[in-house]
Scaffold this active site. Structure first.
Site, PDB file in Angstrom:
ATOM      1  N   LYS A 129      -7.476  13.561  13.539  1.00 32.20           N
ATOM      2  CA  LYS A 129      -8.088  13.884  12.251  1.00 32.20           C
ATOM      3  C   LYS A 129      -8.382  15.378  12.140  1.00 32.20           C
ATOM      4  CE  LYS A 129     -10.869  10.607  11.314  1.00 32.20           C
ATOM      5  NZ  LYS A 129     -12.066   9.733  11.219  1.00 32.20           N
TER       6      LYS A 129
ATOM      7  N   LYS B 256     -16.448  10.865  20.524  1.00 26.92           N
ATOM      8  CA  LYS B 256     -17.176   9.756  19.910  1.00 26.92           C
ATOM      9  C   LYS B 256     -18.233   9.286  20.884  1.00 26.92           C
ATOM     10  CE  LYS B 256     -16.889   7.628  15.896  1.00 26.92           C
ATOM     11  NZ  LYS B 256     -16.564   8.331  14.636  1.00 26.92           N
TER      12      LYS B 256
ATOM     13  N   THR C  75     -17.456  11.790   3.221  1.00 31.59           N
ATOM     14  CA  THR C  75     -16.371  10.876   3.596  1.00 31.59           C
ATOM     15  C   THR C  75     -15.904  10.086   2.383  1.00 31.59           C
ATOM     16  OG1 THR C  75     -17.321  10.681   5.815  1.00 31.59           O
ATOM     17  CG2 THR C  75     -15.670   9.064   5.187  1.00 31.59           C
TER      18      THR C  75
ATOM     19  N   ASN D 119     -22.537   3.821   4.029  1.00 34.84           N
ATOM     20  CA  ASN D 119     -22.424   5.151   3.457  1.00 34.84           C
ATOM     21  C   ASN D 119     -21.066   5.374   2.790  1.00 34.84           C
ATOM     22  OD1 ASN D 119     -23.002   7.933   2.966  1.00 34.84           O
ATOM     23  ND2 ASN D 119     -21.821   8.453   4.776  1.00 34.84           N
TER      24      ASN D 119
ATOM     25  N   SER E  64     -18.625  18.259   7.993  1.00 31.31           N
ATOM     26  CA  SER E  64     -19.366  18.540   9.229  1.00 31.31           C
ATOM     27  C   SER E  64     -19.000  19.921   9.759  1.00 31.31           C
ATOM     28  CB  SER E  64     -19.050  17.482  10.297  1.00 31.31           C
ATOM     29  OG  SER E  64     -19.836  16.335  10.127  1.00 31.31           O
TER      30      SER E  64
END
Length: 438
Positions: A114, A126, A210, A241, A371
């Protein structure tokens, strides 16, 4: 010279395969996607593919905390840094009962691709803690977060590994991490996390990023297919979200949301759900769920993905579109707001249909992109307006969307293989130029 696929098989026959993550179907799925890229891009050396298969660093920690009733319970936490080649590793922290090392390793790998697609100076990472956050009090979640931060302190840092919210975590979780880390180093360090409150150096528009990125991709797909938003319908799986923001943004464009579901149930109104009312209802629900929303028909969650619509947005868990249900989808566009929602077997079925797939590593990249904006602002101590954030996000999302579509057309690849190839190629090239370290 042997092709990457053949060379990898030769390596596997000489050296024992890596078994640390082998029990995880999500990790195996990520590796299978990487093998598809290796076959599509034969110029990538086999040894680079092998290195990309194995995360750079994986940490498993015990997280003991005192619960509200006085007893001590030990949770298990994970932090996986897939790659540090492109810069600091970047990725969310999730709290969920099903979290395991393999799942976190797969998600970290997808984060690398990504960041590569969006041309960000990050590798993938992660983290997760195996717990059910809905069963924890605010105090228990705070103690859990602070203790986890202490346990992973040695491998995180603003130039090493930067966390962000994910499933089961939010801006308050990031505030606790920021505070715990800052107390340890002796000064305020807002750039240690992203997705934190705006009052603490967070970025305006980060929470919605997102979902907005998903919608920017959907709009590009609608243009390519000559479809109009106001004549389109959508089904959303997941109303956290990503799902809720995607729903709100689509409604603003005139799209009719006909069904929404989460892990507790699903609701449908073929005339269009009242999304603002549904958002308020879910926020007030004890489980933050859409279940029993009064102005809609309750349906079996198994029916949700098969509901006829223009746009289907899986925005919940991995591996929800499988070989068993892929043939039942009745959408024109599949916009993957979740990470890894479609299995490789399902991909093979979808490839034989006219469903336009916007793959996860592109579709939900808006979160990590903003981010990055937040991280840059914190490093510079110079904050942007929400208009600047949204304009730059739109610019980068559309540019990356167009790069994926161009590669797909030029090489006759699926959108997923094209997107993954762009991400893998960037990381592979950097590894080739830097050498064996990091």
């Amino acid at each position: 010279m042997a092709t990457p696929a053949v060379a990898t098989k030769l390596l596997e026959s000489k050296y024992p395969p890596v078994t640390l993550f082998s029990s995880s179907p999500t990790y195996q799925m990520a590796c299978q996607q990487l093998r598809v890229v290796a076959e599509a891009m034969p110029d990538i050396p086999a040894d680079i593919i092998e290195r990309l298969t194995i995360p750079k660093r994986s940490l498993v920690v015990a997280v003991p905390i005192r619960m509200d009733d006085g007893h001590v319970h030990t949770f298990v936490g994970f932090r996986v840094q897939h790659s540090l080649t492109s810069g600091a590793s970047k990725g969310g922290l999730r709290y969920a009962p099903h979290v395991d090392l393999g799942e976190v390793a797969a998600l970290s790998m997808w984060m690398s691709w990504k960041c590569g697609i969006m041309n960000l100076p990050f590798g993938g990472a992660k983290g997760g803690i195996a717990c059910d956050p809905s069963l924890l009090s605010v105090g228990e979640k705070e103690r859990l977060t602070r203790r986890f931060t202490e346990e992973v302190q040695t491998i995180i840092g603003p130039r090493t590994d930067v966390m962000a919210p994910d499933m089961g975590t939010d801006e308050q979780t990031m505030a606790w991490i920021y505070d715990t880390y800052s107390m340890k180093v002796g000064y305020a360090c807002p750039e240690i996390v992203t997705g934190k409150p705006v009052d603490l150096g967070g970025c305006v528009g980060r929470r919605e990023a997102t979902g907005r990125g998903v919608v920017y991709c959907i709009l590009e797909a609608l243009k390519e297919l000559d479809l109009r938003p106001e004549q389109s319908t959508a089904v959303i799986q997941g109303f956290g979200n990503v799902g809720s923001v995607t729903s709100e943004e689509l409604v603003k464009l005139g799209v009719k949301i006909v069904a929404v579901g989460d892990r507790y149930g699903a609701v449908r109104d073929l005339h269009g759900l009242d999304i603002p009312a549904l958002v308020k209802y879910a926020a007030a629900h004890p489980q933050k769920s859409v279940v029993n929303f009064p102005d809609a028909e309750a349906i079996d969650p198994a029916e949700l993905l098969a509901t006829p619509c223009t746009i289907l947005v899986p925005a919940a868990l991995e591996r929800v579109i499988t070989a068993e249900n892929a043939g039942k989808l009745k959408c024109r566009i599949l916009a993957e707001g979740a990470n890894g929602p479609t299995t490789p077997d399902a991909d093979a079925i979808l490839a034989k249909t006219d469903i336009y797939v916007i793959p996860d590593v592109l579709c939900n990249a808006g979160g990590v992109t903003v981010s990055y904006f937040e991280w840059v602002q914190d490093l510079q101590q110079f904050m942007w307006s929400e208009q600047q954030v949204n304009e730059k996000l739109h610019e980068l999302m559309v540019a990356s969307f167009n790069k994926v579509r161009k590669l797909a057309r030029d090489r006759n690849l699926t959108n997923r293989t094209a997107a993954l190839s762009l991400g893998v190629l960037k990381v592979a090239l950097e590894k080739q130029k830097r050498g064996l370290f990091p």
